[in-house]
Design a protein around this motif. Structure first.
Motif, PDB file in Angstrom:
ATOM      1  N   MET A   5      33.137 -22.235   2.514  1.00 52.69           N
ATOM      2  CA  MET A   5      32.617 -23.189   3.487  1.00 52.69           C
ATOM      3  C   MET A   5      31.506 -22.546   4.305  1.00 52.69           C
ATOM      4  SD  MET A   5      34.813 -25.663   5.875  1.00 52.69           S
ATOM      5  CE  MET A   5      34.158 -26.568   7.250  1.00 52.69           C
ATOM      6  N   PHE A  47      29.579 -23.099   7.858  1.00 55.46           N
ATOM      7  CA  PHE A  47      29.770 -23.836   9.097  1.00 55.46           C
ATOM      8  C   PHE A  47      28.426 -24.113   9.769  1.00 55.46           C
ATOM      9  CE2 PHE A  47      33.612 -21.643   8.173  1.00 55.46           C
ATOM     10  CZ  PHE A  47      34.635 -22.427   8.666  1.00 55.46           C
ATOM     11  N   SER A  86      27.769 -23.624  12.778  1.00 56.44           N
ATOM     12  CA  SER A  86      27.465 -22.497  13.667  1.00 56.44           C
ATOM     13  C   SER A  86      27.238 -21.207  12.877  1.00 56.44           C
ATOM     14  CB  SER A  86      28.619 -22.308  14.628  1.00 56.44           C
ATOM     15  OG  SER A  86      29.817 -22.188  13.902  1.00 56.44           O
ATOM     16  N   SER A  88      28.910 -19.000  11.876  1.00 53.58           N
ATOM     17  CA  SER A  88      30.114 -18.174  11.988  1.00 53.58           C
ATOM     18  C   SER A  88      30.009 -16.852  11.271  1.00 53.58           C
ATOM     19  CB  SER A  88      31.339 -18.919  11.451  1.00 53.58           C
ATOM     20  OG  SER A  88      31.594 -20.020  12.248  1.00 53.58           O
ATOM     21  N   LEU A  89      28.901 -16.179  11.406  1.00 50.38           N
ATOM     22  CA  LEU A  89      28.811 -14.817  10.874  1.00 50.38           C
ATOM     23  C   LEU A  89      29.589 -13.921  11.826  1.00 50.38           C
ATOM     24  CD1 LEU A  89      25.040 -14.766   9.962  1.00 50.38           C
ATOM     25  CD2 LEU A  89      26.973 -15.310   8.515  1.00 50.38           C
ATOM     26  N   TYR A  90      30.330 -12.971  11.248  1.00 50.90           N
ATOM     27  CA  TYR A  90      31.138 -12.100  12.095  1.00 50.90           C
ATOM     28  C   TYR A  90      30.202 -11.135  12.827  1.00 50.90           C
ATOM     29  CZ  TYR A  90      34.283 -13.968   8.588  1.00 50.90           C
ATOM     30  OH  TYR A  90      34.951 -14.812   7.751  1.00 50.90           O
ATOM     31  N   PRO A  91      30.137 -11.224  14.153  1.00 49.27           N
ATOM     32  CA  PRO A  91      29.086 -10.488  14.882  1.00 49.27           C
ATOM     33  C   PRO A  91      29.252  -8.975  14.815  1.00 49.27           C
ATOM     34  CG  PRO A  91      30.375 -11.867  16.372  1.00 49.27           C
ATOM     35  CD  PRO A  91      30.953 -12.051  15.013  1.00 49.27           C
ATOM     36  N   PRO A 138      24.206  -9.642  12.528  1.00 50.23           N
ATOM     37  CA  PRO A 138      23.809 -11.058  12.606  1.00 50.23           C
ATOM     38  C   PRO A 138      22.966 -11.384  13.841  1.00 50.23           C
ATOM     39  CG  PRO A 138      26.104 -10.883  12.002  1.00 50.23           C
ATOM     40  CD  PRO A 138      25.643  -9.482  12.285  1.00 50.23           C
ATOM     41  N   SER A 139      23.245 -10.713  14.952  1.00 49.23           N
ATOM     42  CA  SER A 139      22.517 -11.066  16.169  1.00 49.23           C
ATOM     43  C   SER A 139      21.033 -10.743  16.065  1.00 49.23           C
ATOM     44  CB  SER A 139      23.133 -10.346  17.366  1.00 49.23           C
ATOM     45  OG  SER A 139      23.182  -8.971  17.107  1.00 49.23           O
ATOM     46  N   GLY A 172      17.339 -17.832  12.781  1.00 47.83           N
ATOM     47  CA  GLY A 172      18.235 -18.923  12.384  1.00 47.83           C
ATOM     48  C   GLY A 172      18.283 -19.128  10.882  1.00 47.83           C
ATOM     49  N   MET A 207      20.193 -16.295   9.230  1.00 47.61           N
ATOM     50  CA  MET A 207      21.640 -16.439   9.454  1.00 47.61           C
ATOM     51  C   MET A 207      22.200 -17.434   8.456  1.00 47.61           C
ATOM     52  SD  MET A 207      22.560 -16.746  13.414  1.00 47.61           S
ATOM     53  CE  MET A 207      21.915 -15.703  14.673  1.00 47.61           C
ATOM     54  N   ALA A 247      21.550 -26.843  13.082  1.00 47.14           N
ATOM     55  CA  ALA A 247      21.196 -26.053  14.256  1.00 47.14           C
ATOM     56  C   ALA A 247      19.778 -25.476  14.165  1.00 47.14           C
ATOM     57  CB  ALA A 247      22.207 -24.921  14.426  1.00 47.14           C
ATOM     58  N   LEU A 248      19.096 -25.769  13.072  1.00 53.06           N
ATOM     59  CA  LEU A 248      17.758 -25.192  12.910  1.00 53.06           C
ATOM     60  C   LEU A 248      16.689 -26.149  13.417  1.00 53.06           C
ATOM     61  CD1 LEU A 248      18.178 -23.837   9.269  1.00 53.06           C
ATOM     62  CD2 LEU A 248      18.636 -22.661  11.415  1.00 53.06           C
ATOM     63  N   TYR A 297      35.106 -18.414  13.690  1.00 53.46           N
ATOM     64  CA  TYR A 297      35.189 -17.091  13.082  1.00 53.46           C
ATOM     65  C   TYR A 297      36.455 -16.981  12.247  1.00 53.46           C
ATOM     66  CZ  TYR A 297      31.496 -15.298  16.153  1.00 53.46           C
ATOM     67  OH  TYR A 297      30.325 -15.077  16.796  1.00 53.46           O
ATOM     68  N   VAL A 327      39.055 -19.456   5.242  1.00 50.42           N
ATOM     69  CA  VAL A 327      38.462 -20.008   4.026  1.00 50.42           C
ATOM     70  C   VAL A 327      38.043 -18.874   3.088  1.00 50.42           C
ATOM     71  CG1 VAL A 327      36.583 -21.408   3.116  1.00 50.42           C
ATOM     72  CG2 VAL A 327      37.695 -22.076   5.228  1.00 50.42           C
ATOM     73  N   GLU A 349      36.418  -8.731  18.024  1.00 47.58           N
ATOM     74  CA  GLU A 349      35.643  -9.575  18.925  1.00 47.58           C
ATOM     75  C   GLU A 349      36.196  -9.513  20.344  1.00 47.58           C
ATOM     76  OE1 GLU A 349      32.780 -11.181  18.374  1.00 47.58           O
ATOM     77  OE2 GLU A 349      32.951 -10.017  16.543  1.00 47.58           O
ATOM     78  N   SER A 367      27.393  -8.594  21.197  1.00 40.44           N
ATOM     79  CA  SER A 367      26.479  -9.521  20.554  1.00 40.44           C
ATOM     80  C   SER A 367      27.174 -10.848  20.299  1.00 40.44           C
ATOM     81  CB  SER A 367      26.013  -8.936  19.230  1.00 40.44           C
ATOM     82  OG  SER A 367      27.137  -8.527  18.501  1.00 40.44           O
ATOM     83  N   ALA A 376      25.661 -14.495  17.310  1.00 49.47           N
ATOM     84  CA  ALA A 376      25.797 -14.820  15.901  1.00 49.47           C
ATOM     85  C   ALA A 376      26.346 -16.220  15.659  1.00 49.47           C
ATOM     86  CB  ALA A 376      26.683 -13.799  15.210  1.00 49.47           C
ATOM     87  N   ILE A 377      26.642 -16.917  16.736  1.00 47.42           N
ATOM     88  CA  ILE A 377      27.070 -18.306  16.607  1.00 47.42           C
ATOM     89  C   ILE A 377      25.993 -19.143  17.267  1.00 47.42           C
ATOM     90  CG2 ILE A 377      28.594 -19.969  17.724  1.00 47.42           C
ATOM     91  CD1 ILE A 377      30.289 -19.166  15.730  1.00 47.42           C
ATOM     92  N   ARG A 378      25.562 -20.146  16.532  1.00 53.21           N
ATOM     93  CA  ARG A 378      24.565 -21.027  17.151  1.00 53.21           C
ATOM     94  C   ARG A 378      25.247 -22.306  17.571  1.00 53.21           C
ATOM     95  NH1 ARG A 378      18.899 -19.841  15.942  1.00 53.21           N
ATOM     96  NH2 ARG A 378      18.481 -22.014  16.273  1.00 53.21           N
TER      97      ARG A 378
END
Lengths: 367, 319
Positions: A79, A81, A83, A85-88, A131-132, A136, A139, A163-164, B212, B218, B234, B313, B316-318
């Motif tokens: 999936m 998402f 957002s 949802s990349l693990y920061p 990721p940070s 966009g 990501m 979100a882009l 996250y 998934v 986190e 950071s 990483a979530i928009r």
């Protein structure tokens, strides 16, 4: 080879029913777009397929096997998402490798898989970054990479480009399409943007208030909307819908709109196709490109007054007053100089749609 | 480009700097006082006005760690010459270090009290933060029946000064044999810190986007794996902040330690003032004990300072 089937899905959030008896068959390699306004149940449907949401009734079948009782981890579905949802706390490399680490593959295998996916998505130079530090679009590519790397049975995408910004959205849309053609995995994509849906989908599933409205190819839902909701949701600018009265004249059929005495001319065949609905309360639907304008009076043309002109570059959208109703017409740019002009309009019968106002359903009139 | 600032902004800025400096001085003054006293010769510790410039001495620390008695007569020159340097500084102060029959130096009570403080504070911090993190995760992610009531109930344990329950606690502890034990104080401090830990961690957990974990679920992980691989890293910032606060509370606790312990499990806070005793107190030794006691918290906080500043950071979530 992955087929997904939804059978009689019902889902409640407390007293609110968010999915009402949803039935859908998705065939292998198909790109399905769930389209609808926010709150229509499309994301809940997607999450139910992913296993992130339980369903109250019905079956979700993947390759014929019911999976509604399986955990998300055991459904072999990826999936993306909205957002991302990349693990920061992980690098891009680790993010993409993460799903593979769950499968206990060897280090070398994981490494080669990650690098090959990165190459496909052209993000090989980003692997060491966090990721940070990404834009966009990047990501988004990483998120897609993380979904692809495991070669899942199906890909689920929840408004992945919502979100882009507009330009990037267009780029990514093309990229997703290209990727789907190349990788060819069964994909379910959720969006509220009908342009995205039209440009990506093999078939579009339109939902409204938890109810499936229509399933069809982009062309089908555009040119043969099943009901008023679909008619007005798909297509930009929006389809004109106006109360219409049908009357028989000596040589043809007149459809009057907005209480105007002189109606638009339609062929006689309309009466038989309306199949007895002619006397009932009808709504006429016509897309702006089906409203034809000319400056001089002619047979079958109704006098109208222009109200607003929206120049959109390659064409203009002109608002016309027809009695108490407004119709929007698409003209070549500069055809109408401004508001207040008196012109003549006709409706192209082949592009007209008739709906039963009470049920909202299309009467399937094709002229 | 020249900075565009009006003169009134500059004035406000200067006033702010002066105010910050003043507050800093007020906060640091007691620490300076303790630190300087810990290195003063005994006769300069209580002078009026205070002595600011002096030759620093190590003798208060030697005295802090050893058992001493008053010298009736000065040591013989041979005895003085044979003594190691740390014994000589005690002789210089008119005292001698107590040795047992075999000539072994007798330790004072301080090292064992210090160790007790470390054991009890660290263990209770680990327990309180660990349990608090799990509880907070549960409250944050799952539908818990009566969540608001439960959270209020958890917080209610902090609504009265803990010392109010000191007497009943003492009686209960005595009945079950927990008084003057490490376990006893660990349980007490863990219970006391847990409500705080749950509330603080819940705030941090709520800030970690659910997506996250959903992505991890998934991706083929169980919820437990997702918790350890995704949520915990986190939550590191929150865990660090909570740990610092819990550690400071447990480390500095005085009242219960005074009532519940007397020897085996006594911590440093009640021990240090007990050194005042009768007669003329040696303030330099007390200051040395307090100074050393301040160090672990200072080091712990210093090590975690990057986590305490919320610089993680979260980009990483928009949204």
């Amino acid at each position: 080879m992955t087929q997904i089937e939804l059978r009689g899905i019902q889902k409640f959030f407390g007293a609110v029913q968010v999915i009402k008896d949803l039935n859908l068959k998705i065939s292998d390699n198909e790109f399905i777009v769930l389209l609808g306004q926010s709150g229509c149940g499309k994301t809940t449907t997607l999450r139910a397929i992913a296993g992130l949401e339980t369903i109250d009734e019905g079956d979700i079948l993947i390759d014929g096997k019911p999976v509604q009782h399986l955990k998300a981890a055991n459904r072999d579905i990826a999936m993306v998402f909205q957002s991302f949802s990349l693990y920061p706390h992980m690098s891009v490399y680790e993010n993409i490798a993460f799903p593979l680490r769950a499968t206990r593959q060897s280090r070398a295998e994981i490494d080669s898989e990650v690098r090959s996916v990165a190459k496909t998505l052209q993000i090989s130079d980003l692997l060491a970054k966090k990721p940070s530090a990404l834009s966009g679009g990047d990501m988004q590519r990483v998120a897609i990479g993380r979904a692809l790397v495991r070669r899942p049975k199906a890909m689920l995408m929840d408004e992945p480009i919502g979100a882009l910004d507009a330009k990037l959205r267009e780029e990514m849309r093309a990229e997703i399409k290209r990727l789907h053609i190349k990788q060819g995995s069964t994909t379910i994509y959720v969006t509220h943007d009908q342009i995205e849906a039209m440009s990506l989908a093999d078939r579009i599933v339109i939902m409204h208030e938890g109810v499936l409205q229509q399933v069809g190819t982009p062309d089908e839902v555009y040119s043969r909307p099943a009901n008023l909701f679909v008619a007005q949701f798909v297509g930009s600018p929006v389809m004109n819908v106006a109360d219409a009265a049908v009357a028989e004249t000596a040589s043809s059929v007149s459809v009057s709109v907005g209480g105007v005495a002189s109606g638009f001319e339609f062929p006689r065949a309309l009466l038989s196709k309306l199949n007895g609905h002619a006397g009932g309360s009808l709504a006429l639907g016509i897309r702006p490109e089906g409203v034809l304008l000319r400056r001089a009076a002619a047979d079958g043309f109704v006098p109208v007054e222009t109200q607003i002109v929206e120049p959109l570059g390659s064409f203009d959208i002109v608002d016309l007053r027809v009695g108490s109703e407004m119709l929007r017409a698409r003209t070549k740019s500069g055809f109408i100089s401004g508001p207040g002009e008196k012109v003549f309009a006709r409706i192209d019968p082949t592009q007209a749609h008739f709906f039963d106002k009470a049920s909202g359903k299309s009467l399937e009139v094709r002229l | 480009m020249a900075a565009v600032r009006t003169s009134s902004e500059i004035t406000v800025n200067r006033i702010a700097i002066v105010a910050v400096l003043l507050v800093t001085i007020i906060f640091l003054a007691p620490i300076y006082w303790i630190a300087s006293t810990a290195f003063k010769p005994r006769n300069l510790a209580t002078t009026i006005p205070p002595t600011v410039v002096f030759q620093p001495e190590i003798s208060p620390f030697v005295k802090l760690f050893t058992k001493r008695s008053q010298l009736r007569s000065p040591p013989s020159p041979e005895e003085y010459a044979a003594a190691p340097w740390w014994e000589r500084v005690v002789f210089d102060g008119g005292e001698k270090i107590v040795r047992d029959g075999k000539g072994q130096v007798q330790w004072s009570g301080y090292p064992s009290r210090f160790m007790n403080s470390l054991i009890i504070a660290i263990t209770s911090t680990v327990l309180a933060v660990g349990m608090g993190t799990f509880t907070a995760y549960g409250f944050s992610r799952f539908k818990v029946k009566g969540e608001a009531d439960l959270l209020f109930f958890i917080l209610s344990t902090r609504m009265l000064p803990p010392v109010v329950v000191a007497i009943p606690m003492f009686l209960m502890y005595r009945a079950v044999g927990l008084n003057d034990t490490h376990i006893g104080l660990i349980i007490l401090y863990t219970a006391f810190n847990l409500s705080f830990s749950v509330w603080l961690m819940k705030g941090f957990m709520d800030e970690i986007p659910k997506e996250y974990e959903e992505a991890a679920l998934v991706d083929g992980y169980t919820r437990m794996e997702a918790f350890f691989k995704i949520v915990l890293p986190e939550a590191a910032t929150g865990i660090a902040a909570t740990a610092v606060f819990c550690f400071i509370t447990a480390w500095n606790e005085y009242a219960f330690a005074l009532i519940m312990t007397n020897r085996r499990a006594q911590t440093a806070p009640p021990f240090i003032p007990s050194q005042v005793g009768s007669g003329l107190p040696d303030w330099t030794v007390i200051a040395a004990g307090t100074f050393l006691f301040l160090l672990p918290v200072a080091i712990f906080t210093f090590l975690l300072r990057n986590h305490l500043l919320r610089g993680m950071s979260f980009g990483a979530i928009r949204k």
